[in-house]
Structures are given as structure tokens and as C-alpha cells.
Motif scaffolding. Structure first.
Motif, PDB file in Angstrom:
ATOM      1  N   ASP A  26       0.760  -1.185   0.245  1.00  0.00           N
ATOM      2  CA  ASP A  26       0.095  -0.167  -0.107  1.00  0.00           C
ATOM      3  C   ASP A  26       0.878   1.223  -0.027  1.00  0.00           C
ATOM      4  O   ASP A  26       0.414   2.169  -0.382  1.00  0.00           O
ATOM      5  CB  ASP A  26      -1.044  -0.049   1.232  1.00  0.00           C
ATOM      6  N   ARG A  27       2.033   1.164   0.666  1.00  0.00           N
ATOM      7  CA  ARG A  27       2.960   2.409   0.820  1.00  0.00           C
ATOM      8  C   ARG A  27       3.411   2.431  -0.694  1.00  0.00           C
ATOM      9  O   ARG A  27       3.492   3.932  -1.199  1.00  0.00           O
ATOM     10  CB  ARG A  27       3.980   2.221   1.795  1.00  0.00           C
ATOM     11  N   ALA A  28       3.519   1.622  -1.385  1.00  0.00           N
ATOM     12  CA  ALA A  28       4.260   1.554  -2.863  1.00  0.00           C
ATOM     13  C   ALA A  28       3.282   2.054  -3.650  1.00  0.00           C
ATOM     14  O   ALA A  28       3.730   2.735  -4.590  1.00  0.00           O
ATOM     15  CB  ALA A  28       4.699   0.279  -3.306  1.00  0.00           C
ATOM     16  N   LYS A  29       2.063   1.987  -3.461  1.00  0.00           N
ATOM     17  CA  LYS A  29       0.984   2.735  -4.156  1.00  0.00           C
ATOM     18  C   LYS A  29       0.454   3.993  -3.859  1.00  0.00           C
ATOM     19  O   LYS A  29      -0.394   4.463  -4.493  1.00  0.00           O
ATOM     20  CB  LYS A  29      -0.187   1.844  -4.257  1.00  0.00           C
ATOM     21  N   GLY A  30       0.995   4.474  -2.693  1.00  0.00           N
ATOM     22  CA  GLY A  30       0.790   5.618  -2.223  1.00  0.00           C
ATOM     23  C   GLY A  30      -0.614   5.866  -1.352  1.00  0.00           C
ATOM     24  O   GLY A  30      -0.951   6.967  -1.148  1.00  0.00           O
ATOM     25  N   LYS A  72      -2.667   9.017   0.154  1.00  0.00           N
ATOM     26  CA  LYS A  72      -4.118   9.311  -0.427  1.00  0.00           C
ATOM     27  C   LYS A  72      -4.934   9.522   0.881  1.00  0.00           C
ATOM     28  O   LYS A  72      -6.035  10.380   0.767  1.00  0.00           O
ATOM     29  CB  LYS A  72      -4.431   8.284  -1.333  1.00  0.00           C
ATOM     30  N   GLU A  73      -4.917   8.688   1.881  1.00  0.00           N
ATOM     31  CA  GLU A  73      -5.662   8.686   2.901  1.00  0.00           C
ATOM     32  C   GLU A  73      -5.588   9.883   3.701  1.00  0.00           C
ATOM     33  O   GLU A  73      -6.647  10.681   4.126  1.00  0.00           O
ATOM     34  CB  GLU A  73      -5.387   7.539   3.921  1.00  0.00           C
ATOM     35  N   GLU A 125      -4.597  12.815   2.455  1.00  0.00           N
ATOM     36  CA  GLU A 125      -5.153  14.018   1.707  1.00  0.00           C
ATOM     37  C   GLU A 125      -6.611  14.076   1.488  1.00  0.00           C
ATOM     38  O   GLU A 125      -7.254  15.082   1.504  1.00  0.00           O
ATOM     39  CB  GLU A 125      -4.384  14.010   0.173  1.00  0.00           C
ATOM     40  N   THR A 126      -7.294  12.766   1.323  1.00  0.00           N
ATOM     41  CA  THR A 126      -8.756  12.739   1.531  1.00  0.00           C
ATOM     42  C   THR A 126      -9.463  13.320   2.903  1.00  0.00           C
ATOM     43  O   THR A 126     -10.009  14.243   2.683  1.00  0.00           O
ATOM     44  CB  THR A 126      -9.183  11.344   1.063  1.00  0.00           C
ATOM     45  N   ALA A 127      -8.730  12.899   3.963  1.00  0.00           N
ATOM     46  CA  ALA A 127      -9.264  13.750   5.174  1.00  0.00           C
ATOM     47  C   ALA A 127      -9.119  15.031   5.174  1.00  0.00           C
ATOM     48  O   ALA A 127      -9.889  15.663   5.676  1.00  0.00           O
ATOM     49  CB  ALA A 127      -8.385  12.642   6.316  1.00  0.00           C
ATOM     50  N   ARG A 128      -7.970  15.535   4.630  1.00  0.00           N
ATOM     51  CA  ARG A 128      -7.467  16.913   4.868  1.00  0.00           C
ATOM     52  C   ARG A 128      -8.721  17.587   3.825  1.00  0.00           C
ATOM     53  O   ARG A 128      -9.235  18.697   4.201  1.00  0.00           O
ATOM     54  CB  ARG A 128      -6.295  17.173   4.327  1.00  0.00           C
ATOM     55  N   ARG A 129      -9.087  17.115   2.582  1.00  0.00           N
ATOM     56  CA  ARG A 129      -9.812  17.625   1.745  1.00  0.00           C
ATOM     57  C   ARG A 129     -11.437  17.437   2.169  1.00  0.00           C
ATOM     58  O   ARG A 129     -12.327  18.482   1.940  1.00  0.00           O
ATOM     59  CB  ARG A 129      -9.678  17.098   0.330  1.00  0.00           C
ATOM     60  N   GLU A 130     -11.945  16.413   2.700  1.00  0.00           N
ATOM     61  CA  GLU A 130     -12.954  15.965   2.780  1.00  0.00           C
ATOM     62  C   GLU A 130     -13.474  16.013   4.316  1.00  0.00           C
ATOM     63  O   GLU A 130     -14.755  15.799   4.583  1.00  0.00           O
ATOM     64  CB  GLU A 130     -13.429  14.671   1.989  1.00  0.00           C
ATOM     65  N   GLY A 131     -12.572  16.176   5.106  1.00  0.00           N
ATOM     66  CA  GLY A 131     -13.013  15.965   6.522  1.00  0.00           C
ATOM     67  C   GLY A 131     -12.756  14.795   7.218  1.00  0.00           C
ATOM     68  O   GLY A 131     -12.423  14.473   8.480  1.00  0.00           O
ATOM     69  N   SER A 132     -12.947  13.345   6.414  1.00  0.00           N
ATOM     70  CA  SER A 132     -12.582  12.064   6.750  1.00  0.00           C
ATOM     71  C   SER A 132     -12.387  11.206   5.660  1.00  0.00           C
ATOM     72  O   SER A 132     -12.741  11.565   4.504  1.00  0.00           O
ATOM     73  CB  SER A 132     -13.627  11.695   7.730  1.00  0.00           C
ATOM     74  N   ALA A 133     -11.712  10.210   5.803  1.00  0.00           N
ATOM     75  CA  ALA A 133     -11.539   8.947   4.911  1.00  0.00           C
ATOM     76  C   ALA A 133     -11.350   7.687   5.658  1.00  0.00           C
ATOM     77  O   ALA A 133     -11.068   7.500   6.754  1.00  0.00           O
ATOM     78  CB  ALA A 133      -9.962   9.481   4.323  1.00  0.00           C
TER      79      ALA A 133
END
Length: 556
Positions: A155-159, A163-164, A166-174
Motif C-alpha cells: 500500500d505504501r508503494a501505491k501511495g 491518499k488517505e 489528503e482525502t481526510a484533509r480535503r473532505e474531513g474524513s477518509a
């Protein structure tokens, strides 16, 4: 407080109350406990919390009558105004402390949940007991560690870690539902989420991560999913129509094979909807079989199911055994047995035909033997004639044995077999007629014997025995005696025969052969026949009705 007390009045109206001497107070009733305490005068004001919520009353009592002035009540008002927000703050602090204690208690005891906090750079700053149990690191070891280290290398290799966040920062939760890595290198499946924590100004303060260890549940679901996928693959690969049902046939699922065969969608087949695809004449039978299934320990019945492609009802054999566990389900199949049914019917027909033919052959042989005895002068004559006639019967049976289920023996095949058995040189024979005229089964044996007698006579005494003789055989279809049904007209004409036998000679046809043509054929086949002895040989005609096969557009 009593309804008529000064305290009740003050709180209800929001106005202060002053009583200089309670012994002279007529407006309000003074509570007995206050009189017992020696209260002689009083002044009070209500206390309100923010939002104009009533909290209580601030009151000053005196043991002697007192002339409370406006300054006194104003002081009380000011003091009550200060008390309201202070009391409200104390309540909130108490509630917050209680909430914090409850939260800490929940967090510390939620050992199946990993709860921890990370800073804006996703480094761990707060690590609770549940997180230690799930991941294995102590709070001291986890402090300052990047949350990315909890992700699997794949999962680290796929980033996925970035992603998790950045999604929480943008949408509030992930969502955080994936495999994670423990301290010892093993993996744990966590079902959780990451929540972005913000300051009052909107800046990111950190991230709260909460997840439950559902490793065993996930593995169980994965095994179940694999098992269901294997089951669906097996079900999709079998040729049967597969289904699941409750008691008395209440269907809860139908396989894709059922939908393709019947054209009935799974939703329409649920409950007793599948009965719509069953032949109306078979529905009571199927329903009765289901009613008896539990008592018998299984379902086993045959019925017809409509095929969507052509609307035909096809026989199926339905089998099922009850399953175990919740719901008491039945898993069953419907197997196409149409061909088996047709084979069984064909066997029954063939058996009946065999029995019929056997009886006919026995009757024919018995008749042959009797007639041959009557027309034979010596035992040698009988043996020769009977042997030839048995051979004719055998030839017919051999021809019949090579026919398919719906095939019929044709007249030209029958004629060819008889001529081949008697004649090797065809120069003296002329054949004139259409091929493919199909004969009825019960007409074949009689026709064969008639042709045998005519051919035998022609070889021994008639056209085929004379150097100048000629034989012409014609046949065609004509209308029968009723003017509608088709009939076969056979003409047997011999010419150029020298030294015709006398009328009393057996070869002339006064024996079995002539009797068969003149009496047997009319009796057995409703035929019209003629048999004449001309100067140049025998002339015979046979007009025999034959049925007409409308499905094949040819007579039989």
C-alpha cells in the motif's frame, strides 16, 4: 416553593419582591420553615443563566422588620446578574470534565479499537491502550512514529498512505479499511477511519484515527466469499436448473440457468412464482410433492417446464434434500429428462411393435405351413416351397430391422429385395414406377409374399423361364376406392411365355400364390386384385390403399 410564596412570584415574573414585615404581609404566604427560623423581613431577585434560563433565587432575610430600599434591590440585581454566567460556566466545566472522564474511560477500555492522534505531519502524538493491543507498539515506542509505517509495503508503494491523509484533509474524513502491519511484522485487518482535526481558524491541528481489529471477521468473510464464488462457479457450470427454496416450495433464489431456460427473472420466480413456468396440468402434482417432501425427507418428482425459446414444455426431474442450519433451506435441481422420456416411450412402442410383429410372423408362418402343405404333393415339394417362403419372410424382417424409428419401408426397396433373391439377369425385366412410396407396416409382409409368389412363378414357369419372355413391373399412386385416400397400383405383366402350363398345374397359380393374391390381399389390405393367365404369360394387378403421412408429405 409553594404556589403563593414570594419566591415563586419572583421567579415567574422576573421581578424582585420586598417584604418589610412578614407579620403584615397579605400578598404572599411565608413558608413555615422561614417563620420557624425567625425570618421577619426579606428581599429577593431571580437568577437567570445565559439565554434567559431560570436557575433560582437570590434572597436576603432579616430576623427583624426592615425597610429594604431601592439600593438594596439594585445591589441584589447586580449580584444576580454576575452569578448567572458564573454558575453557567461552572456547569459547563463540570459537564466537560465529566465528558472528558467518560471519553478517557471509553478510550482506555476499548481494547479492540486502535485510537490514536497524529500531528499535521501525520506523526503519532497520542497513543492509547487499544492501539497498543492492536498494533503491538507501546505509547513510548509509537510517539513520533509516522502513521505510514502502519501501512503494508504494497500500500505504501501505491501511495495509499498519502491518499488517505489528503482525502481526510480535503473532505474531513477518509475510510481506513485495509491490512496494516504490526510491530512483529504480522498483518492485522482494520476497519476504521481517519478524521481531520482543525483549529478554530480552520488550520489543520492533526488527525484522529480510530479502527477496529476485524482480522478474523475479514478472513471468515473472505473464506465465505471464496466459497460462495466457488459455489456460483459450480452452479453456473452444471447443465441443471438450480434453485433454493424454503418449506413447501417457497423459492428464495433461482440460478441463471433457470432464467435462460424459462425466460423468468429471478425476482419473478420467488415465492411460488416459479409455478408459472410449470405445465398447468402438472402444478397440482408438484404442489402435492412439496407438501410431502419434509415428511419423506426429500423431494423427487417429474414435471414439465416451459422452454422460453420455443414455448415447448420439456420434462424435468426435480430432486432436493433439506439443508441444515438457520432457515431450513432446500437446494435442488431440475434435470432435463425429455430425451429419456422419449426413449422410454419409443421403447414401449418398439416393444409393442415387436410383440405385434412376432404375433404376425407366427401367424404368417403358421398360415404358410398349412397352405404349403395343401399345395404340396410330396414332402420334398413342401420342404422346398416352405423354405423359399420362409426366406421371403426373413428378407422382409431384415429390411425392417434396419429402419429408424420414424422410417418406413418403400415399395421399390421391397421389390428390389425380392428380385435380387430370384433373378441375377435383369435384361428381361422392365421396372417403371416412382421411388419412395412408403408402405404401412402391416402391409409389408403380405406384399412381400405376393411379390415372392409372382417372382417364383416367373422364374420357374413364366417370363423369366422362357427364352423369349419379358417381364414388366409398373407401379404408381392412385386414388383409392373412396376417391380420396391414396392407393398403390401394381401391374405385373409377363409376355412371350412359351408352353404355358395347364390350368390344373400347381405352377399356374391355382395354389397358395394365387389364393394369396385373389383372397388374402383383399381380406388383409382391402385391396382390389386381378389375376389372369394370358397367351403370353400372367397379368396381375393390385390396387392397395395406403395411409398418407402428412408430416413427411409422403405416403406410408
Amino acid at each position: 416553593m409553594e404556589d403563593h410564596s414570594s419566591e415563586t412570584f419572583s421567579i415567574r415574573t422576573g421581578e424582585p419582591v420586598i417584604t418589610q414585615d412578614i407579620t403584615k404581609e397579605e400578598r404572599f404566604k411565608t413558608p413555615d420553615f422561614m417563620r420557624a427560623a425567625g425570618v421577619a423581613a426579606l428581599a429577593n431577585v431571580p437568577i437567570f443563566l445565559p439565554g434567559n434560563r431560570t436557575f433560582g433565587l437570590l434572597q436576603v432575610d432579616d430576623v427583624e422588620p426592615r425597610d429594604f430600599c431601592e439600593e438594596d434591590t439594585q445591589f441584589l440585581r447586580t449580584y444576580a446578574t454576575i452569578l448567572g454566567p458564573v454558575i453557567d460556566r461552572l456547569h459547563k466545566m463540570q459537564a466537560l470534565q465529566s465528558t472528558t472522564e467518560r471519553f478517557a474511560l471509553v478510550v482506555e477500555n476499548a481494547r479492540d479499537y486502535a485510537i490514536f492522534v497524529a500531528d499535521p505531519q501525520d506523526r503519532i502524538v497520542d497513543w492509547h491502550k487499544g492501539a497498543e493491543k492492536v498494533f503491538g507498539w507501546t505509547a513510548k515506542e509509537a510517539a513520533g512514529m509516522s502513521c505510514s509505517e502502519l501501512f503494508t509495503p504494497e500500500d505504501r508503494a501505491k501511495g495509499e498512505d498519502r491518499k488517505e491523509i489528503e482525502t481526510a484533509r480535503r473532505e474531513g474524513s477518509a475510510p481506513d479499511v485495509r491490512w496494516h502491519v504490526r510491530k512483529d511484522g504480522s498483518q492485522v485487518f482494520v476497519d476504521g477511519s481517519t478524521v481531520c482535526l482543525r483549529n478554530p481558524d480552520g488550520s489543520v491541528r492533526g488527525f484522529l484515527k480510530i479502527g477496529q481489529d476485524v482480522t478474523e471477521k475479514h478472513r471468515t468473510e473472505q473464506r465465505l466469499s471464496e466459497s460462495e464464488a466457488l459455489q456460483r462457479s459450480l452452479i453456473a457450470g452444471v447443465p441443471q436448473l438450480v434453485w433454493r427454496a424454503r418449506s413447501v416450495g417457497l423459492r428464495i433464489w433461482s440460478s441463471p440457468q433457470w432464467e435462460r431456460f424459462t425466460g423468468q427473472h429471478n425476482q419473478d420466480s420467488l415465492g411460488m412464482g416459479w409455478l408459472a413456468a410449470v405445465h398447468p396440468d402438472d402444478r397440482d402434482l408438484v404442489t402435492a410433492a412439496w407438501e410431502d417432501a419434509e415428511a419423506k425427507g426429500g423431494l423427487d418428482c417429474e414435471y414439465r417446464i416451459r422452454r422460453a425459446s420455443d414455448g415447448e414444455y420439456i420434462w424435468h426431474h426435480s430432486r432436493s434434500l433439506p439443508g441444515s442450519g438457520l432457515g431450513f433451506e432446500w437446494l435442488g435441481t431440475c434435470t432435463d429428462v425429455q430425451q429419456l422420456k422419449e426413449l422410454q416411450t419409443s421403447q414401449e412402442v418398439m416393444l409393442a411393435e415387436l410383440q405385434h410383429r412376432t404375433r404376425n410372423i407366427v401367424a404368417v408362418i403358421r398360415s404358410l405351413s398349412l397352405k404349403t402343405i395343401e399345395s404340396s404333393l410330396t414332402l420334398e415339394d413342401f420342404a422346398e416351397a416352405f423354405s423359399h417362403r420362409l426366406a421371403a419372410v426373413a428378407r422382409v424382417q431384415s429390411l425392417l430391422s434396419h429402419l429408424g424409428e420414424y422410417e418406413r419401408l418403400t415399395f421399390d426397396d421391397l421389390l428390389e429385395a425380392e428380385l435380387a433373391a430370384h433373378v441375377s439377369d435383369r435384361e428381361k425385366i422392365t421396372l417403371d414406377g416412382p421411388p419412395g412410396i412408403r408402405l404401412r407396416s402391416r402391409a409389408i409382409q403380405t406384399f412381400a409374399l405376393a411379390l415372392h409368389e409372382l417372382a417364383t412363378n416367373a422364374v420357374k414357369y413364366g417370363a423369366l423361364a422362357s427364352s423369349q419372355g419379358r417381364l414388366t413391373i409398373r407401379w404408381r399412386l392412385e386414388h383409392g376406392s373412396d376417391g380420396r385416400s391414396p392407393a398403390l397400383l401394381l401391374e405385373w405383366v409377363e409376355t412371350g411365355v412359351e408352353n404355358m402350363p395347364s390350368d390344373d398345374a400347381p405352377a399356374q397359380g391355382s395354389g397358395y400364390g394365387r389364393e394369396l393374391i385373389e383372397r388374402g390381399l383383399p381380406y388383409q389390405l382391402k385391396a382390389k386384385t386381378t389375376y389372369e393367365m394370358g397367351a403370353g404369360g400372367i397379368r396381375c394387378t393390385i390396387l392397395a390403399p395406403i395411409a398418407f403421412d402428412l408430416g413427411r408429405n409422403s405416403p406410408r
